[in-house]
Design a protein around this motif. Structure first.
Motif, PDB file in Angstrom:
ATOM      1  N   HIS A 196      -8.949   7.883 -12.563  1.00 18.13           N
ATOM      2  CA  HIS A 196      -8.899   6.618 -12.848  1.00 18.13           C
ATOM      3  C   HIS A 196      -7.732   5.959 -12.109  1.00 18.13           C
ATOM      4  N   ALA A 197      -6.662   6.775 -11.955  1.00 18.26           N
ATOM      5  CA  ALA A 197      -5.493   6.218 -11.185  1.00 18.26           C
ATOM      6  C   ALA A 197      -5.646   6.055  -9.710  1.00 18.26           C
ATOM      7  N   LEU A 198      -6.405   7.138  -9.241  1.00 22.70           N
ATOM      8  CA  LEU A 198      -6.903   6.832  -7.739  1.00 22.70           C
ATOM      9  C   LEU A 198      -7.815   5.699  -7.412  1.00 22.70           C
ATOM     10  N   ASP A 199      -8.641   5.471  -8.261  1.00 25.22           N
ATOM     11  CA  ASP A 199      -9.457   4.371  -8.257  1.00 25.22           C
ATOM     12  C   ASP A 199      -8.572   2.830  -8.213  1.00 25.22           C
ATOM     13  N   ALA A 200      -7.550   3.075  -9.138  1.00 21.91           N
ATOM     14  CA  ALA A 200      -6.820   1.851  -9.037  1.00 21.91           C
ATOM     15  C   ALA A 200      -5.797   1.868  -7.690  1.00 21.91           C
ATOM     16  N   TYR A 201      -5.613   2.941  -7.085  1.00 22.95           N
ATOM     17  CA  TYR A 201      -4.618   2.891  -5.933  1.00 22.95           C
ATOM     18  C   TYR A 201      -5.507   2.446  -4.797  1.00 22.95           C
ATOM     19  N   PHE A 202      -6.843   2.984  -4.690  1.00 29.02           N
ATOM     20  CA  PHE A 202      -7.627   2.492  -3.426  1.00 29.02           C
ATOM     21  C   PHE A 202      -7.908   1.144  -3.664  1.00 29.02           C
ATOM     22  N   ALA A 203      -8.008   0.416  -4.958  1.00 26.88           N
ATOM     23  CA  ALA A 203      -8.374  -1.053  -5.060  1.00 26.88           C
ATOM     24  C   ALA A 203      -6.998  -1.681  -4.656  1.00 26.88           C
ATOM     25  N   HIS A 204      -5.954  -1.122  -4.853  1.00 27.18           N
ATOM     26  CA  HIS A 204      -4.636  -1.930  -4.335  1.00 27.18           C
ATOM     27  C   HIS A 204      -4.587  -1.869  -3.157  1.00 27.18           C
ATOM     28  N   LEU A 205      -4.659  -0.846  -2.381  1.00 24.86           N
ATOM     29  CA  LEU A 205      -4.765  -0.777  -0.984  1.00 24.86           C
ATOM     30  C   LEU A 205      -5.758  -1.666  -0.024  1.00 24.86           C
ATOM     31  N   ALA A 206      -7.055  -1.601  -0.658  1.00 24.50           N
ATOM     32  CA  ALA A 206      -8.202  -2.532  -0.228  1.00 24.50           C
ATOM     33  C   ALA A 206      -7.828  -3.866  -0.330  1.00 24.50           C
ATOM     34  N   ALA A 207      -6.873  -4.364  -1.136  1.00 24.62           N
ATOM     35  CA  ALA A 207      -6.541  -5.741  -1.565  1.00 24.62           C
ATOM     36  C   ALA A 207      -5.775  -6.319  -0.125  1.00 24.62           C
ATOM     37  N   GLY A 208      -5.158  -5.376   0.554  1.00 28.24           N
ATOM     38  CA  GLY A 208      -4.375  -5.793   1.665  1.00 28.24           C
ATOM     39  C   GLY A 208      -4.611  -4.960   2.827  1.00 28.24           C
ATOM     40  N   PRO A 209      -5.851  -5.127   3.336  1.00 30.95           N
ATOM     41  CA  PRO A 209      -6.490  -4.129   4.646  1.00 30.95           C
ATOM     42  C   PRO A 209      -5.615  -4.367   6.005  1.00 30.95           C
ATOM     43  N   GLY A 210      -5.224  -5.618   6.053  1.00 28.19           N
ATOM     44  CA  GLY A 210      -4.297  -5.669   7.427  1.00 28.19           C
ATOM     45  C   GLY A 210      -3.026  -4.948   7.365  1.00 28.19           C
ATOM     46  N   LEU A 211      -2.374  -5.074   6.143  1.00 20.44           N
ATOM     47  CA  LEU A 211      -1.091  -4.442   5.922  1.00 20.44           C
ATOM     48  C   LEU A 211      -1.325  -2.949   5.913  1.00 20.44           C
ATOM     49  N   VAL A 212      -2.281  -2.331   5.257  1.00 17.52           N
ATOM     50  CA  VAL A 212      -2.670  -1.138   4.889  1.00 17.52           C
ATOM     51  C   VAL A 212      -2.858  -0.407   6.505  1.00 17.52           C
ATOM     52  N   GLY A 213      -3.685  -0.949   7.117  1.00 16.23           N
ATOM     53  CA  GLY A 213      -3.814  -0.605   8.397  1.00 16.23           C
ATOM     54  C   GLY A 213      -2.540  -0.281   9.253  1.00 16.23           C
ATOM     55  N   THR A 214      -1.484  -1.387   9.163  1.00 20.93           N
ATOM     56  CA  THR A 214      -0.354  -1.276  10.026  1.00 20.93           C
ATOM     57  C   THR A 214       0.592  -0.098   9.434  1.00 20.93           C
ATOM     58  N   LEU A 215       0.568  -0.127   8.118  1.00 19.46           N
ATOM     59  CA  LEU A 215       1.477   0.688   7.401  1.00 19.46           C
ATOM     60  C   LEU A 215       1.224   2.241   7.844  1.00 19.46           C
ATOM     61  N   PHE A 216      -0.097   2.421   7.565  1.00 16.27           N
ATOM     62  CA  PHE A 216      -0.584   4.005   7.755  1.00 16.27           C
ATOM     63  C   PHE A 216      -0.539   4.442   9.287  1.00 16.27           C
ATOM     64  N   VAL A 217      -0.772   3.606  10.170  1.00 19.65           N
ATOM     65  CA  VAL A 217      -0.744   3.800  11.556  1.00 19.65           C
ATOM     66  C   VAL A 217       0.610   3.684  12.048  1.00 19.65           C
ATOM     67  N   GLU A 218       1.270   2.656  11.910  1.00 18.05           N
ATOM     68  CA  GLU A 218       2.579   2.394  12.823  1.00 18.05           C
ATOM     69  C   GLU A 218       3.564   3.245  12.190  1.00 18.05           C
ATOM     70  N   ILE A 219       3.780   3.805  11.050  1.00 15.63           N
ATOM     71  CA  ILE A 219       4.893   4.798  10.625  1.00 15.63           C
ATOM     72  C   ILE A 219       4.953   6.063  11.521  1.00 15.63           C
ATOM     73  N   HIS A 220       3.899   6.447  12.188  1.00 13.93           N
ATOM     74  CA  HIS A 220       3.822   7.455  13.117  1.00 13.93           C
ATOM     75  C   HIS A 220       4.497   7.154  14.741  1.00 13.93           C
ATOM     76  N   HIS A 221       4.867   5.888  14.732  1.00  9.81           N
ATOM     77  CA  HIS A 221       5.239   5.610  15.953  1.00  9.81           C
ATOM     78  C   HIS A 221       6.776   5.092  15.831  1.00  9.81           C
ATOM     79  N   LEU A 222       7.397   5.715  14.870  1.00  8.99           N
ATOM     80  CA  LEU A 222       8.757   5.519  14.808  1.00  8.99           C
ATOM     81  C   LEU A 222       9.669   6.665  14.499  1.00  8.99           C
ATOM     82  N   GLY A 223       9.052   7.569  15.351  1.00  6.54           N
ATOM     83  CA  GLY A 223       9.998   8.917  15.680  1.00  6.54           C
ATOM     84  C   GLY A 223      10.585   9.485  14.653  1.00  6.54           C
ATOM     85  N   SER A 224      11.544  10.084  14.475  1.00  6.48           N
ATOM     86  CA  SER A 224      11.880  11.076  13.592  1.00  6.48           C
ATOM     87  C   SER A 224      12.341  10.392  12.188  1.00  6.48           C
TER      88      SER A 224
END
Length: 211
Positions: A99-127
């Motif tokens: 139930h919690a994971l379903d709510a979590y995925f719905a939360h992420l899906a509500a902001g697709p542009g931001l989700v893509g940015t956060l999950f990807v860009e964090i890997h480009h910020l070094g240590s």
């Protein structure tokens, strides 16, 4: 004679204004990084989007990377809050997790542009980006650990130790990779379809712990 306390220079109005400026800068960071990426974004872009001065920016952040990391922490905290609010303590832990994971995925899906940015860009910020990402993943792992070990099993029996911290972190890492794959495929709007698979990851790692 008692000493008079010096009056504070920070009024409620000032505090409110500072909070509003910080919020606007974080929203601007979200928009600019989503459209250009953190590397190409400039402080000029961010303040223009936020409608504030560069001086105001530097009152809150020392660089654009610090601003992005604050945004990452804030949005991660919001997602974690969604998970916690979805927990149903009287239900078996397996049901709680799903139930919690379903709510979590719905939360992420509500902001697709931001989700893509956060999950990807964090890997480009070094240590520093890696450190903050580890910090956030540990918080999510703690949630999984508390939910599984603190809830009853499917028979209604309270559990004391079903999942270890290492396996909880492994579960979070696996779920994170599922989200990354959905981002790469342009399927953020279908994230809730991952709920059964993500729930199975937690259950399987729990059984691995018990073996």
């Amino acid at each position: 004679m008692p000493r008079m306390k010096a009056p504070s220079m920070v009024t409620n109005d000032t505090t409110s204004e500072l909070h509003e400026h910080r919020s606007r800068l974080l929203q601007a960071m979200a928009g600019v990084s989503a459209s250009k990426g953190v590397a190409a974004a400039t402080i000029a872009d961010i303040v223009r989007e936020a409608g504030v001065s560069k001086r105001t920016f530097y009152e809150h952040f020392d660089c654009k990377e610090t601003c992005f990391l604050a945004l990452y922490r804030l949005t991660s905290a919001s997602a974690l809050r969604t998970l916690r609010e979805a927990v149903q303590p009287d239900r078996p832990w397996q049901t709680q997790v799903e139930h919690a994971l379903d709510a979590y995925f719905a939360h992420l899906a509500a902001g697709p542009g931001l989700v893509g940015t956060l999950f990807v860009e964090i890997h480009h910020l070094g240590s520093e980006g890696l450190r903050v990402r580890r910090e956030v993943m540990a918080q999510f792992a703690d949630f999984v650990l508390e939910t599984v070990n603190g809830g009853p099993d499917s028979g209604g029996v309270p559990l004391s130790q079903v999942l270890t911290p290492t396996m909880a972190l492994a579960a979070v890492g696996g779920i994170n990779e599922l989200v990354m794959l959905a981002i790469e495929r342009g399927e953020v709007d279908r994230l809730q379809e991952l709920t059964p698979c993500a729930s199975a990851v937690v259950r399987l790692l729990t059984r691995a712990d018990a073996a």
